[in-house]
Design an enzyme around this catalytic site. Structure first.
Site, PDB file in Angstrom:
ATOM      1  N   MET A   1      57.774  33.310  33.451  1.00 60.44           N
ATOM      2  CA  MET A   1      58.770  32.440  33.516  1.00 60.44           C
ATOM      3  C   MET A   1      59.825  32.132  32.381  1.00 60.44           C
ATOM      4  O   MET A   1      59.541  33.202  31.511  1.00 60.44           O
ATOM      5  CB  MET A   1      58.260  30.875  33.695  1.00 60.44           C
ATOM      6  CG  MET A   1      57.556  30.603  34.937  1.00 60.44           C
ATOM      7  SD  MET A   1      56.764  29.313  35.310  1.00 60.44           S
ATOM      8  CE  MET A   1      55.367  29.572  34.221  1.00 60.44           C
TER       9      MET A   1
ATOM     10  N   SER B   1      18.984  39.458  59.378  1.00 60.98           N
ATOM     11  CA  SER B   1      19.975  40.163  58.487  1.00 60.98           C
ATOM     12  C   SER B   1      21.308  40.079  59.125  1.00 60.98           C
ATOM     13  O   SER B   1      21.621  40.737  59.974  1.00 60.98           O
ATOM     14  CB  SER B   1      19.756  41.664  57.941  1.00 60.98           C
ATOM     15  OG  SER B   1      20.602  42.013  57.102  1.00 60.98           O
TER      16      SER B   1
ATOM     17  N   ARG C   1      44.975  30.735  23.409  1.00 61.99           N
ATOM     18  CA  ARG C   1      44.591  30.996  24.625  1.00 61.99           C
ATOM     19  C   ARG C   1      43.426  31.921  24.694  1.00 61.99           C
ATOM     20  O   ARG C   1      43.383  32.811  23.902  1.00 61.99           O
ATOM     21  CB  ARG C   1      45.520  31.220  25.908  1.00 61.99           C
ATOM     22  CG  ARG C   1      46.335  32.610  25.524  1.00 61.99           C
ATOM     23  CD  ARG C   1      47.392  32.985  26.473  1.00 61.99           C
ATOM     24  NE  ARG C   1      47.978  34.113  26.442  1.00 61.99           N
ATOM     25  CZ  ARG C   1      49.217  34.485  26.843  1.00 61.99           C
ATOM     26  NH1 ARG C   1      49.915  33.681  27.428  1.00 61.99           N
ATOM     27  NH2 ARG C   1      49.736  35.677  26.619  1.00 61.99           N
TER      28      ARG C   1
ATOM     29  N   GLY D   1      54.929  36.017  30.667  1.00 66.73           N
ATOM     30  CA  GLY D   1      56.132  36.637  31.060  1.00 66.73           C
ATOM     31  C   GLY D   1      56.994  36.568  32.347  1.00 66.73           C
ATOM     32  O   GLY D   1      57.740  36.733  32.534  1.00 66.73           O
TER      33      GLY D   1
ATOM     34  N   ARG E   1      59.769  26.105  26.314  1.00 68.79           N
ATOM     35  CA  ARG E   1      59.095  27.217  26.904  1.00 68.79           C
ATOM     36  C   ARG E   1      58.155  26.353  27.738  1.00 68.79           C
ATOM     37  O   ARG E   1      57.729  25.426  27.884  1.00 68.79           O
ATOM     38  CB  ARG E   1      58.067  27.834  25.815  1.00 68.79           C
ATOM     39  CG  ARG E   1      58.887  28.149  24.421  1.00 68.79           C
ATOM     40  CD  ARG E   1      57.631  28.477  23.548  1.00 68.79           C
ATOM     41  NE  ARG E   1      57.227  29.735  23.496  1.00 68.79           N
ATOM     42  CZ  ARG E   1      56.911  30.359  22.513  1.00 68.79           C
ATOM     43  NH1 ARG E   1      56.193  29.900  21.513  1.00 68.79           N
ATOM     44  NH2 ARG E   1      56.720  31.844  22.672  1.00 68.79           N
TER      45      ARG E   1
ATOM     46  N   LYS F   1      49.497  26.116  27.758  1.00 69.97           N
ATOM     47  CA  LYS F   1      49.923  26.080  26.387  1.00 69.97           C
ATOM     48  C   LYS F   1      50.094  24.771  25.809  1.00 69.97           C
ATOM     49  O   LYS F   1      49.744  24.414  24.593  1.00 69.97           O
ATOM     50  CB  LYS F   1      51.622  26.627  26.395  1.00 69.97           C
ATOM     51  CG  LYS F   1      52.094  27.110  25.407  1.00 69.97           C
ATOM     52  CD  LYS F   1      53.692  27.368  25.483  1.00 69.97           C
ATOM     53  CE  LYS F   1      53.877  28.778  26.169  1.00 69.97           C
ATOM     54  NZ  LYS F   1      54.134  29.762  25.151  1.00 69.97           N
TER      55      LYS F   1
ATOM     56  N   CYS G   1      23.645  42.319  54.963  1.00 68.94           N
ATOM     57  CA  CYS G   1      23.756  43.661  54.702  1.00 68.94           C
ATOM     58  C   CYS G   1      25.107  44.197  55.097  1.00 68.94           C
ATOM     59  O   CYS G   1      25.197  45.416  54.945  1.00 68.94           O
ATOM     60  CB  CYS G   1      22.555  44.463  55.289  1.00 68.94           C
ATOM     61  SG  CYS G   1      22.902  44.586  57.213  1.00 68.94           S
TER      62      CYS G   1
ATOM     63  N   HIS H   1      34.503  54.214  58.623  1.00 62.37           N
ATOM     64  CA  HIS H   1      33.330  54.862  58.150  1.00 62.37           C
ATOM     65  C   HIS H   1      33.649  55.660  56.786  1.00 62.37           C
ATOM     66  O   HIS H   1      32.508  55.539  55.880  1.00 62.37           O
ATOM     67  CB  HIS H   1      33.419  56.055  59.256  1.00 62.37           C
ATOM     68  CG  HIS H   1      32.246  56.959  58.993  1.00 62.37           C
ATOM     69  ND1 HIS H   1      32.373  58.330  58.058  1.00 62.37           N
ATOM     70  CD2 HIS H   1      30.878  56.996  59.245  1.00 62.37           C
ATOM     71  CE1 HIS H   1      31.263  58.953  58.222  1.00 62.37           C
ATOM     72  NE2 HIS H   1      30.171  58.028  58.972  1.00 62.37           N
TER      73      HIS H   1
ATOM     74  N   TYR I   1      18.373  37.272  50.132  1.00 62.69           N
ATOM     75  CA  TYR I   1      18.884  38.116  49.614  1.00 62.69           C
ATOM     76  C   TYR I   1      20.052  38.608  49.995  1.00 62.69           C
ATOM     77  O   TYR I   1      20.749  38.377  51.121  1.00 62.69           O
ATOM     78  CB  TYR I   1      18.018  39.346  49.332  1.00 62.69           C
ATOM     79  CG  TYR I   1      17.735  40.136  50.952  1.00 62.69           C
ATOM     80  CD1 TYR I   1      18.552  40.987  51.382  1.00 62.69           C
ATOM     81  CD2 TYR I   1      16.756  39.360  51.826  1.00 62.69           C
ATOM     82  CE1 TYR I   1      18.400  41.583  52.519  1.00 62.69           C
ATOM     83  CE2 TYR I   1      16.812  39.993  52.993  1.00 62.69           C
ATOM     84  CZ  TYR I   1      17.547  41.023  53.522  1.00 62.69           C
ATOM     85  OH  TYR I   1      17.295  41.515  54.775  1.00 62.69           O
TER      86      TYR I   1
HETATM   87  C1  PEP Z   1      27.280  45.432  59.832  1.00 62.21           C
HETATM   88  O1  PEP Z   1      27.696  45.505  60.937  1.00 62.21           O
HETATM   89  O2  PEP Z   1      27.461  44.583  59.002  1.00 62.21           O
HETATM   90  C2  PEP Z   1      26.221  46.298  59.450  1.00 62.21           C
HETATM   91  C3  PEP Z   1      25.604  46.140  58.288  1.00 62.21           C
HETATM   92  O3  PEP Z   1      25.915  47.414  60.341  1.00 62.21           O
HETATM   93  P1  PEP Z   1      27.087  48.719  60.359  1.00 62.21           P
HETATM   94  O4  PEP Z   1      27.890  48.527  59.527  1.00 62.21           O
HETATM   95  O5  PEP Z   1      26.136  49.755  60.282  1.00 62.21           O
HETATM   96  O6  PEP Z   1      27.612  48.433  61.623  1.00 62.21           O
END
Ligand code: PEP
Ligand code: MG
Length: 899
Positions: A109, A779, A354, A107, A98, A28, A846, A470, A866
């Protein structure tokens, strides 16, 4: 030595501070200075810095030396600018006090307005303004606010007095009260304060001022502010600044007003001024909701079918001035602004500006349009949209105006909202779906067997399991809304009911699951469908231009692969082949394969599975049309495929033709006490090489078929899970190579493919130098890597994760956002060591972290090739990867310029 500067003045077309001093002056204060510097009408004032806040708490709530004198000098300056004097009975200066931290904490303080009023100055103000009613209205406001904020006499005391007074006088609106009425109210208010405190309301204006300054600094550590900081990751060490500013009065009669506004519509992003104002009122009246505010523009009034005139119509002069300020502010800040203003006797004053908070939809529209208007460039536009917020646009959302009856709240495991009839098992979900019903699958937890049911369900609700359980992982992959770990829900599978918040829900009852908030709601709640407008595509195009990392998807079904392509995935980073084993037409063969005593017994079922897997892979290769596809060989513990309970065992015995007693014995042999660390991953391939050989053959044959069909060459990437040792990989790679040679020979072609590994165990990360001698790519399976680094079971984490987060032992769930320090260090080590052996080795991620913006930023830092994430997170990852690349580029630029 020069005295430390604690106070920065602003107003009158100039300021000692500026926007860049935000850390010192708070948001502010910095923006008041900035607005003064660019010549906007800002009432004069000064900011006491955040360093005073730090000193205040370090010195047991005492102020640092020199502050008092600096405040007095600055206050005298404000008086000179405005032509009044603080505490002067004839011509009093009134101020607002203020808070204003570095990050906006709306809001949270305290604020005190109209400070400097006492019996004498109130009379002086009345005489000077020629308006007794205004003076005593201001005085009663001040007593109520100051007493509440500084003296601890709560607001309801004053509300009660006012309500009682109005009742007695048979008055309805505050505006009906006369000067005499307000004078009486002032007397009653002061009496109540004296009654509560045993001493009169302070008449000394200096005492008032320092009381208010202390209270505002003190409010930095009130419970509200602390909670807000925790939720928004704002460090306590930042502190707040205090802004003291000459009051301007929106309650000086019909030519005065006060309002709040956005320079564009914050919910749609349309380029329309958007806001509310009230004539003859002060700021708190707009927020308090006692009077209904009026529209800012004629257009908005007409849309709202409001009878009262808009500001544009009621105060055309001030409105025109305000519109000019809006344009000036947008040009200056190059962003949509959220402002507060006051009109005093026809003259406009700006009290705050702001960057305005906005929905994802508005953020996209504003960013894209501002590029079109030349206000910002593409890079800035990319930085203006929060990647995680894109989720709001990709899934159906609950109608925010619909009433909600919340039964329970669990983890927001997979975004989107859906309503349907409750079912408690997967078979029922599938059969209900077949007859066109929308169903919600409610389970304690899910297992791979539930894939079909989950696919048939509109949404999934579990009472156990965390963000990488899962249910959560599979639901996100499928784009199904999911709430997991809703621990207050009690399921009774026998009676097919669950209870929550004292309500019993039966099979067939309708509930709504909101996977974006974790809420489970009673009945059906209308949803709004996603709209992927042109702005979305435009911004995504810019993001793609500026990112370095590729974005792939985790997908195993043709539907998911197609969805991911639509969202811009550049290949598949993880195909979990086991998910393909649960289809009705193959689960019997899969079970026969697992239950077989030896390799010979496994042969026949494997031969049955081979053509089905080949077809699965062919389809994925075709959809990806030459883009890279990484297929992971069988990973999970085998017992996940096996029956539990007598009924299921009897069924499987019948399906497979295995005698029940033999089946029970085999199940006992296969049981493990810690399956997550048991016979899973590449250990399966070592024990049963024929399984991996079948999968490798299916991959090669599927690839050749797809290449023939599409004409695009297919170079499969075969990934071995849960490797800890190079010898494991070598053993399996030799078999994969042998299958490749065989298939090549049979078909008279040379096969190109890559064999790599997942890094999911600390040992694999540490041994990456050696493993990279055999692995052509890595990966990072950060779900398992997090599990094994912390030694926290993925499936059981939800039971205590909330305790860890609540007690601040963990700041973030490491299964959601990558732990940079520990797990991240292993990733960094593995990347470095892998590259040392094989420069240019392809590195991906992954685990679920591949779709989390903060984790994606980390992946950019360590230079991964990636990230791979579930289909619905692909757009989020594209934007997050672009932001990370731009951030790294900017950081490198800064480092370069200072070097
Ligand atoms: C992991 O373990 O990060 C993975 C991608 O394999 P999963 O989740 O199938 O064990
Ligand atoms: Mg894993």
């Amino acid at each position: 030595m020069a005295e430390k500067k604690w106070v920065y003045s602003f107003g009158d077309g100039k300021a000692e501070g500026a926007a860049r001093l935000r850390d010192l002056l708070g948001g502010k204060g910095a923006n008041l200075a900035e607005m003064s510097n660019i010549g906007l009408p800002v009432p004069p004032g000064f900011t006491i810095t955040t360093e005073v806040c730090t000193a205040f708490y370090e010195n047991d709530r005492a102020f640092p030396d020199g502050l008092k004198a600096q405040v007095e000098t600055a206050l005298a300056e404000v008086g000179r600018a405005i032509g009044a004097n603080f505490g002067d009975a004839k011509n009093p200066l009134l101020v607002s006090v203020r808070s204003g931290a570095r990050a906006s904490m709306p809001g949270m303080m305290d604020t005190v307005l109209n400070l400097g009023l006492n019996d004498a100055t109130a009379a002086g103000l009345a005489a000077r303004a020629g308006d007794e009613r205004f003076a005593y209205d201001s005085y009663r406001r001040f007593i109520a606010m100051y007493s509440d904020v500084v003296l601890g006499v709560e607001h309801h005391n004053f509300e009660e007095i006012l309500e009682y007074f109005k009742e007695e006088q048979e008055l309805k609106l505050d505006t009906e009260l006369s000067a005499e009425d307000w004078k009486n109210i002032v007397t009653l208010f002061k009496a109540r304060v004296e009654e509560e405190l045993g001493r009169p309301f302070p008449q000394d204006v200096d005492e008032q001022l320092w009381g208010a300054i202390s209270a505002v600094f003190g409010s930095w550590r009130n419970r509200r502010a602390e909670t807000y900081r925790r939720l928004h990751n704002i460090p306590e060490s930042w502190g707040t600044a205090v802004n003291i500013q000459a009051m301007v009065f929106g309650n000086m009669g019909e030519t005065s007003a006060t309002g709040v506004a956005f320079t564009r519509n914050p919910s749609t992003g349309e380029k329309d001024y958007y806001g509310e104002f009230l004539i003859n009122a002060q700021g708190e009246d707009v927020v308090a909701g006692i009077r209904t505010p009026q529209s800012l523009t004629k257009k908005a009034r007409e849309i709202a079918k409001d009878k009262k005139p808009s500001m544009e119509e009621a105060m055309p002069g001030a409105f025109a001035e305000l519109a000019a300020v809006f344009d000036r502010l947008e040009k200056h800040y190059a962003d949509m602004q959220d402002v507060e203003f006051t009109v005093q006797d026809g003259k406009l004053w700006m009290l705050q500006t702001r960057a305005g908070k906005r929905t994802a939809k508005a953020a996209l529209k504003i960013a894209v349009e501002m590029v079109g208007e030349g206000l910002i460039d593409e890079k800035t536009a990319i930085s203006r949209v929060d990647p995680a917020s894109l989720d709001q646009l990709l899934h159906p959302t609950l109608d925010p105006d619909a009433p909600r009856d919340v039964l329970a709240t669990g983890l927001p495991a997979s975004p989107g909202a859906a309503s349907g009839e409750v079912v408690f098992n997967s078979e029922e979900a599938a059969s209900m779906r077949q007859i066109g019903k929308s169903v919600i699958l409610v389970r304690v937890e899910t297992s791979p067997e539930d894939i079909n049911g989950m696919h048939s369900a509109a949404a999934i609700l579990t009472t156990r399991g965390g963000m990488t359980s899962h249910a959560a992982v599979v639901a996100r992959g499928m784009g199904r809304p999911c709430v997991s770990g809703a621990g207050t829900i009690r399921i009774d599978y026998k009676t097919e009911t669950f209870t929550a918040s004292g309500v019993t829900v039966k099979k067939g009852d309708v509930i709504t699951v909101d996977g974006s908030t974790g809420q489970v709601l009673k009945g059906e709640i209308p949803t709004l469908q996603p709209e992927l407008s042109g702005d979305f595509a435009t911004l995504m195009g810019w993001a793609d231009k500026h990112r370095r990392m590729e974005v792939r998807t985790n997908a195993e079904t043709p539907h998911d692969a197609e969805t991911a392509r639509k969202f811009g995935a550049e290949g598949i980073g993880l195909c979990r082949t086991e998910h393909m084993f649960f289809d009705e037409d193959r689960i019997v063969a899969v079970r026969q394969m697992i239950l077989a005593d030896d390799a010979k017994g496994r042969r026949a079922p494997l031969d049955k599975i081979l053509p089905m897997q080949r077809d699965d892979f062919r389809q994925l290769f075709e959809i990806m049309h030459g883009l890279p596809v990484t297929i992971r060989l069988l990973d999970p513990p085998l017992h996940e495929f096996l029956p539990k309970g007598d009924a299921e065992i009897a069924q499987v015995a019948a399906d497979t033709g295995m005698p029940a007693d033999k089946l029970v014995r085999r199940l006992a042999e296969l049981a493990e006490s810690n399956p997550m660390l048991g016979h899973r991953g590449c250990r399966l391939g070592i024990s049963f090489p024929e399984i991996y050989e079948m999968q490798a053959r299916a991959i090669f044959e599927g690839a050749l078929e797809a290449a023939k069909k599409t004409g695009a060459p297919v170079i499969p990437e075969i990934m071995v899970p849960l490797v800890a040792m190079k010898t494991e990989l070598d053993f399996l790679k030799a078999r994969i190579d042998a299958v490749a040679a065989e298939v090549g020979k049979e078909q008279g072609v040379g096969l190109t493919y890559h064999v790599g590994t997942m890094i999911e165990l600390p040992r694999a990360a540490l041994m990456a130098r050696e493993i990279a001698e055999s692995a052509e790519f890595f990966s990072f399976g950060t779900n398992d890597l997090t599990q094994t680094t912390y030694g926290i079971s993925r499936d059981d984490a939800a039971q205590f994760m909330n305790d860890y987060l609540g007690k601040k032992i963990l700041m973030q769930d490491p299964f959601v956002s990558l732990d940079r320090d520990g797990v991240g260090e292993l990733v960094r080590i593995a990347a470095e060591r892998g590259r040392a052996t094989r420069p240019g080795i392809k590195l991906g991620i992954c685990g679920e972290h591949g779709g989390d913006p903060a984790s994606i930023a980390f992946c950019e830092e360590v230079g991964l090739t990636y990230v791979s994430c579930s289909p619905y997170r692909v757009p989020i990852a594209r934007l997050a990867a672009a932001q990370a690349a731009l951030h790294m580029g900017a950081a490198a630029g800064t480092a370069g310029s200072t070097a």
